[in-house]
Design an enzyme around this catalytic site. Structure first.
Site, PDB file in Angstrom:
ATOM      1  N   THR A   1      20.126  55.583  38.664  1.00 30.30           N
ATOM      2  CA  THR A   1      19.470  54.708  38.378  1.00 30.30           C
ATOM      3  C   THR A   1      18.181  54.309  39.786  1.00 30.30           C
ATOM      4  OG1 THR A   1      18.453  53.154  37.377  1.00 30.30           O
ATOM      5  CG2 THR A   1      20.599  52.959  38.473  1.00 30.30           C
ATOM      6  N   ASP A   2      16.885  54.185  38.567  1.00 29.39           N
ATOM      7  CA  ASP A   2      15.738  53.820  39.577  1.00 29.39           C
ATOM      8  C   ASP A   2      16.156  51.899  40.346  1.00 29.39           C
ATOM      9  OD1 ASP A   2      15.238  52.620  37.505  1.00 29.39           O
ATOM     10  OD2 ASP A   2      13.378  52.550  37.864  1.00 29.39           O
ATOM     11  N   GLU A   3      17.469  51.678  39.412  1.00 30.85           N
ATOM     12  CA  GLU A   3      17.459  49.929  39.259  1.00 30.85           C
ATOM     13  C   GLU A   3      17.783  49.447  40.802  1.00 30.85           C
ATOM     14  OE1 GLU A   3      18.867  48.445  36.046  1.00 30.85           O
ATOM     15  OE2 GLU A   3      17.782  49.683  35.108  1.00 30.85           O
TER      16      GLU A   3
ATOM     17  N   ASN B   1      14.426  55.336  29.985  1.00 32.51           N
ATOM     18  CA  ASN B   1      14.850  56.578  29.248  1.00 32.51           C
ATOM     19  C   ASN B   1      14.985  55.661  28.259  1.00 32.51           C
ATOM     20  OD1 ASN B   1      16.503  59.425  30.343  1.00 32.51           O
ATOM     21  ND2 ASN B   1      15.937  57.847  31.896  1.00 32.51           N
TER      22      ASN B   1
ATOM     23  N   LYS C   1      19.875  48.416  24.199  1.00 32.68           N
ATOM     24  CA  LYS C   1      18.709  48.474  25.122  1.00 32.68           C
ATOM     25  C   LYS C   1      16.802  48.516  24.253  1.00 32.68           C
ATOM     26  CE  LYS C   1      21.775  50.004  28.169  1.00 32.68           C
ATOM     27  NZ  LYS C   1      21.755  51.579  28.304  1.00 32.68           N
TER      28      LYS C   1
ATOM     29  N   LYS D   1      26.341  50.774  40.524  1.00 35.57           N
ATOM     30  CA  LYS D   1      25.900  52.157  40.621  1.00 35.57           C
ATOM     31  C   LYS D   1      25.173  52.580  42.322  1.00 35.57           C
ATOM     32  CE  LYS D   1      24.720  54.716  37.163  1.00 35.57           C
ATOM     33  NZ  LYS D   1      25.572  56.459  37.132  1.00 35.57           N
TER      34      LYS D   1
ATOM     35  N   ALA E   1      29.137  59.861  33.113  1.00 40.90           N
ATOM     36  CA  ALA E   1      29.607  59.026  32.446  1.00 40.90           C
ATOM     37  C   ALA E   1      29.731  57.214  33.399  1.00 40.90           C
ATOM     38  CB  ALA E   1      30.609  58.905  32.402  1.00 40.90           C
TER      39      ALA E   1
ATOM     40  N   ARG F   1      16.846  37.056  31.619  1.00 43.86           N
ATOM     41  CA  ARG F   1      17.915  37.419  32.011  1.00 43.86           C
ATOM     42  C   ARG F   1      18.238  37.282  33.625  1.00 43.86           C
ATOM     43  NH1 ARG F   1      17.617  44.066  32.341  1.00 43.86           N
ATOM     44  NH2 ARG F   1      18.946  43.847  30.220  1.00 43.86           N
TER      45      ARG F   1
ATOM     46  N   TYR G   1      25.408  46.184  37.093  1.00 41.71           N
ATOM     47  CA  TYR G   1      25.415  47.584  37.000  1.00 41.71           C
ATOM     48  C   TYR G   1      24.732  48.280  38.275  1.00 41.71           C
ATOM     49  CZ  TYR G   1      22.629  51.539  35.110  1.00 41.71           C
ATOM     50  OH  TYR G   1      22.137  52.506  34.867  1.00 41.71           O
TER      51      TYR G   1
ATOM     52  N   ASN H   1       6.833  44.760  29.255  1.00 41.49           N
ATOM     53  CA  ASN H   1       7.427  44.764  27.723  1.00 41.49           C
ATOM     54  C   ASN H   1       7.533  44.109  26.635  1.00 41.49           C
ATOM     55  OD1 ASN H   1       9.948  45.496  29.780  1.00 41.49           O
ATOM     56  ND2 ASN H   1      10.400  43.590  29.960  1.00 41.49           N
TER      57      ASN H   1
HETATM   58  P1  NAD Z   1      24.965  55.742  27.521  1.00 36.34           P
HETATM   59  O1  NAD Z   1      26.722  53.827  28.159  1.00 36.34           O
HETATM   60  O2  NAD Z   1      24.390  55.243  26.324  1.00 36.34           O
HETATM   61  O3  NAD Z   1      26.241  56.804  27.807  1.00 36.34           O
HETATM   62  C1  NAD Z   1      27.873  56.769  28.593  1.00 36.34           C
HETATM   63  C2  NAD Z   1      28.445  57.338  28.576  1.00 36.34           C
HETATM   64  O4  NAD Z   1      29.616  57.462  28.976  1.00 36.34           O
HETATM   65  C3  NAD Z   1      28.939  57.078  26.946  1.00 36.34           C
HETATM   66  O5  NAD Z   1      29.224  58.404  25.793  1.00 36.34           O
HETATM   67  C4  NAD Z   1      30.635  56.818  27.217  1.00 36.34           C
HETATM   68  O6  NAD Z   1      31.645  56.751  26.367  1.00 36.34           O
HETATM   69  C5  NAD Z   1      31.106  57.512  28.673  1.00 36.34           C
HETATM   70  N1  NAD Z   1      32.199  56.806  29.695  1.00 36.34           N
HETATM   71  C6  NAD Z   1      31.246  54.977  29.441  1.00 36.34           C
HETATM   72  N2  NAD Z   1      33.073  55.041  30.108  1.00 36.34           N
HETATM   73  C7  NAD Z   1      33.388  56.343  30.519  1.00 36.34           C
HETATM   74  C8  NAD Z   1      34.871  56.558  31.430  1.00 36.34           C
HETATM   75  N3  NAD Z   1      35.511  55.349  31.567  1.00 36.34           N
HETATM   76  N4  NAD Z   1      35.549  58.011  31.249  1.00 36.34           N
HETATM   77  C9  NAD Z   1      34.711  58.309  30.225  1.00 36.34           C
HETATM   78  N5  NAD Z   1      33.916  58.628  29.430  1.00 36.34           N
HETATM   79  C10 NAD Z   1      32.784  57.610  29.511  1.00 36.34           C
HETATM   80  O7  NAD Z   1      24.261  55.960  28.809  1.00 36.34           O
HETATM   81  P2  NAD Z   1      23.569  55.966  29.150  1.00 36.34           P
HETATM   82  O8  NAD Z   1      22.284  55.492  28.525  1.00 36.34           O
HETATM   83  O9  NAD Z   1      23.371  57.938  28.320  1.00 36.34           O
HETATM   84  O10 NAD Z   1      23.463  56.614  30.608  1.00 36.34           O
HETATM   85  C11 NAD Z   1      24.100  58.066  31.073  1.00 36.34           C
HETATM   86  C12 NAD Z   1      23.466  57.893  32.999  1.00 36.34           C
HETATM   87  O11 NAD Z   1      22.115  58.191  33.187  1.00 36.34           O
HETATM   88  C13 NAD Z   1      24.065  56.508  33.348  1.00 36.34           C
HETATM   89  O12 NAD Z   1      24.791  57.263  34.873  1.00 36.34           O
HETATM   90  C14 NAD Z   1      23.030  55.850  33.831  1.00 36.34           C
HETATM   91  O13 NAD Z   1      23.525  55.030  34.761  1.00 36.34           O
HETATM   92  C15 NAD Z   1      22.376  56.774  33.652  1.00 36.34           C
HETATM   93  N6  NAD Z   1      20.888  56.472  34.045  1.00 36.34           N
HETATM   94  C16 NAD Z   1      20.692  55.709  32.941  1.00 36.34           C
HETATM   95  C17 NAD Z   1      19.379  55.525  32.493  1.00 36.34           C
HETATM   96  C18 NAD Z   1      18.923  55.132  30.918  1.00 36.34           C
HETATM   97  O14 NAD Z   1      17.374  53.815  31.468  1.00 36.34           O
HETATM   98  N7  NAD Z   1      19.541  54.427  29.919  1.00 36.34           N
HETATM   99  C19 NAD Z   1      18.193  55.555  33.190  1.00 36.34           C
HETATM  100  C20 NAD Z   1      18.340  56.311  34.899  1.00 36.34           C
HETATM  101  C21 NAD Z   1      19.856  57.048  35.280  1.00 36.34           C
HETATM  102  P1  TYD Z   2      17.175  47.634  28.803  1.00 41.92           P
HETATM  103  O1  TYD Z   2      16.521  48.157  27.537  1.00 41.92           O
HETATM  104  O2  TYD Z   2      17.968  46.657  29.050  1.00 41.92           O
HETATM  105  O3  TYD Z   2      16.828  48.080  30.263  1.00 41.92           O
HETATM  106  P2  TYD Z   2      17.320  47.572  31.833  1.00 41.92           P
HETATM  107  O4  TYD Z   2      17.637  45.744  31.998  1.00 41.92           O
HETATM  108  O5  TYD Z   2      17.794  48.625  32.527  1.00 41.92           O
HETATM  109  O6  TYD Z   2      15.359  48.158  32.281  1.00 41.92           O
HETATM  110  O7  TYD Z   2      15.941  46.432  29.605  1.00 41.92           O
HETATM  111  C1  TYD Z   2      14.277  46.891  29.525  1.00 41.92           C
HETATM  112  C2  TYD Z   2      13.974  45.266  29.435  1.00 41.92           C
HETATM  113  O8  TYD Z   2      13.513  44.521  28.177  1.00 41.92           O
HETATM  114  C3  TYD Z   2      13.673  44.588  30.959  1.00 41.92           C
HETATM  115  O9  TYD Z   2      12.770  43.202  31.438  1.00 41.92           O
HETATM  116  C4  TYD Z   2      14.595  44.003  30.406  1.00 41.92           C
HETATM  117  C5  TYD Z   2      13.547  43.352  28.972  1.00 41.92           C
HETATM  118  N1  TYD Z   2      14.507  43.117  27.247  1.00 41.92           N
HETATM  119  C6  TYD Z   2      13.899  42.111  26.357  1.00 41.92           C
HETATM  120  O10 TYD Z   2      13.221  41.530  26.833  1.00 41.92           O
HETATM  121  N2  TYD Z   2      14.925  42.106  25.338  1.00 41.92           N
HETATM  122  C7  TYD Z   2      15.409  42.666  25.463  1.00 41.92           C
HETATM  123  O11 TYD Z   2      16.524  41.999  23.549  1.00 41.92           O
HETATM  124  C8  TYD Z   2      16.347  42.987  26.443  1.00 41.92           C
HETATM  125  C9  TYD Z   2      18.033  44.236  25.701  1.00 41.92           C
HETATM  126  C10 TYD Z   2      15.575  43.332  27.103  1.00 41.92           C
END
Ligand code: NAD
Ligand code: TYD
Length: 350
Positions: A131-133, A186, A195, A160, A82, A287, A156, A255
């Protein structure tokens, strides 16, 4: 084994919940989720009636609620996903990220720690998904390893990083049995269209502009979401306590190249003339604090636990496009309400 998975209605969490519910019918899986804009129970409609699955609506920021849940359920493990997860939203509203990502994580750690000291405790593992960020940004060369120093730049990634530090602090200070993984970007089904990839799929479908920040030269290392879920399964079951693993797809893409490939795939799928979708590409203001490049060295995970990604980026992207085109209802539901208003405001205010 009774496992609490947090954030299971979100993008990655829904794939983790599905994998665990189907693969381990003897485990009891509790999915705790607040159902923010990013949480969607439709992501789990295929497993919602399985006898080993329970959904709990709740907020990890509510410490009393979390403590009572641990007291009542005597969990064996937590897989914590979460979070508030979108960098642009964190730039607009950092406090929400501190609340959920830092305070929410510490509430879970605290409840697990308190619970661990009880005579009847069956608690074995707190798995924190990160995350790797947290490592910051790379130049043109090099890769993040598990030993790279933390250097987060966005609210963000700072939140994390804070949560990762608290997880390690609870291991060092209270001997809470923890494991951490840090994964690259992902993509795949159930990804909320804010995203880059799902936003552009939605925009191409609707002939809307494709906003590319800066010159589109930033690089991300893309991993298909089901491969991430499989890595979490392997790490959860096999990693030694206290370990950290990087997870990455060996798929570094600029990108602009991601979006050009997406445009090409969707020209074909939508029966549009080759080159039609690329005309939608629009370069917009960069950004703030935009990290240039992420790249993951996942060799520790390969060597220790024999995990490798199963699909190439081209294969995964095509599967992803197919899923979005087949699941129009899902896309229409999540983009109803204030969705477009939010994005119009975001681009005029940037
Ligand atoms: P997401 O935003 O799609 O989902 C997050 C979920 O957490 C949602 O279902 C939301 O309702 C729930 N949530 C948010 N706040 C909450 C709270 N206060 N209490 C309970 N539930 C809550 O995120 P995601 O992309 O699925 O990411 C999941 C995890 O993986 C996160 O911890 C993120 O940092 C990590 N992560 C994501 C990526 C990516 O590329 N998306 C990569 C590496 C790590
Ligand atoms: P994003 O999907 O938001 O993931 P993260 O910022 O966690 O890497 O963005 C991926 C890359 O794409 C990032 O370099 C920002 C860029 N980006 C755009 O160029 N346009 C967009 O509308 C968004 C959302 C992201």
């Amino acid at each position: 084994m009774k496992i609490l998975i947090t954030g299971g209605a979100g993008f990655i969490g829904s794939h983790v919940v599905r994998l665990f519910v189907n693969k381990y019918p003897n485990y009891l899986i509790h999915n705790l989720d607040k159902l923010t804009y990013a949480g969607n129970l439709a992501n789990l409609s295929d497993i919602e009636n399985k006898s080993n699955y329970t959904f709990i609506k709740g907020d990890i920021v509510d410490g009393d609620f979390i403590n009572n849940l641990f007291e009542k359920e005597n969990y064996n493990a937590v897989i914590h996903l979460a979070a508030e997860s979108h960098v642009d939203r964190s730039i607009a509203n950092p406090i929400e990220f501190v609340m959920t990502n830092v305070i929410g994580t510490v509430n879970l750690l605290n409840a697990a720690k308190t619970h661990l000291t009880k005579a009847n405790s069956a608690f074995k593992k707190f798995y924190h998904v990160s995350t790797d960020e947290v490592y910051g940004t790379l130049g043109d060369t090099g890769m993040f390893t598990e030993k790279t120093s933390y250097d987060p730049h966005s609210p963000y990634s700072a939140s994390k990083a804070g949560s990762d530090h608290f997880v390690r602090a609870y291991y060092d200070t209270y001997k809470l049995p923890v494991v951490i993984s840090n994964c690259s970007n992902n993509y795949g089904p159930n990804h909320f269209p804010e995203k880059l990839i799902p936003l552009c799929i939605y925009n191409i479908k609707n002939k809307r502009q494709l906003p590319i920040y800066g010159k589109g030269e930033n690089v991300r290392d893309w991993l298909y979401v089901e491969d991430h879920a499989k890595a979490i399964d392997v790490i959860f079951h096999n990693a030694a306590i206290g370990q950290t693993y990087n997870i990455g797809g060996h798929n570094e893409w600029k990108n602009i190249d991601v979006i050009k490939l997406l445009c090409k795939i969707m020209d074909e799928k939508l029966g549009r003339e080759n080159g039609t979708n690329e005309k939608l590409i629009t370069f917009v203001k960069d950004r703030a604090g935009h990290d240039l490049r992420y790249a993951i060295d996942a060799s520790k995970l390969k060597t220790d636990l024999a995990w490798l990604p199963s699909v190439t980026f081209e294969q995964g992207l095509e599967k992803t496009v197919d899923w979005y085109l087949k699941n129009e209802d899902w896309l229409n539901n999540v983009t109803s309400g204030n969705y477009l208003k939010y994005y119009e405001e975001q681009y005029t205010n940037r």
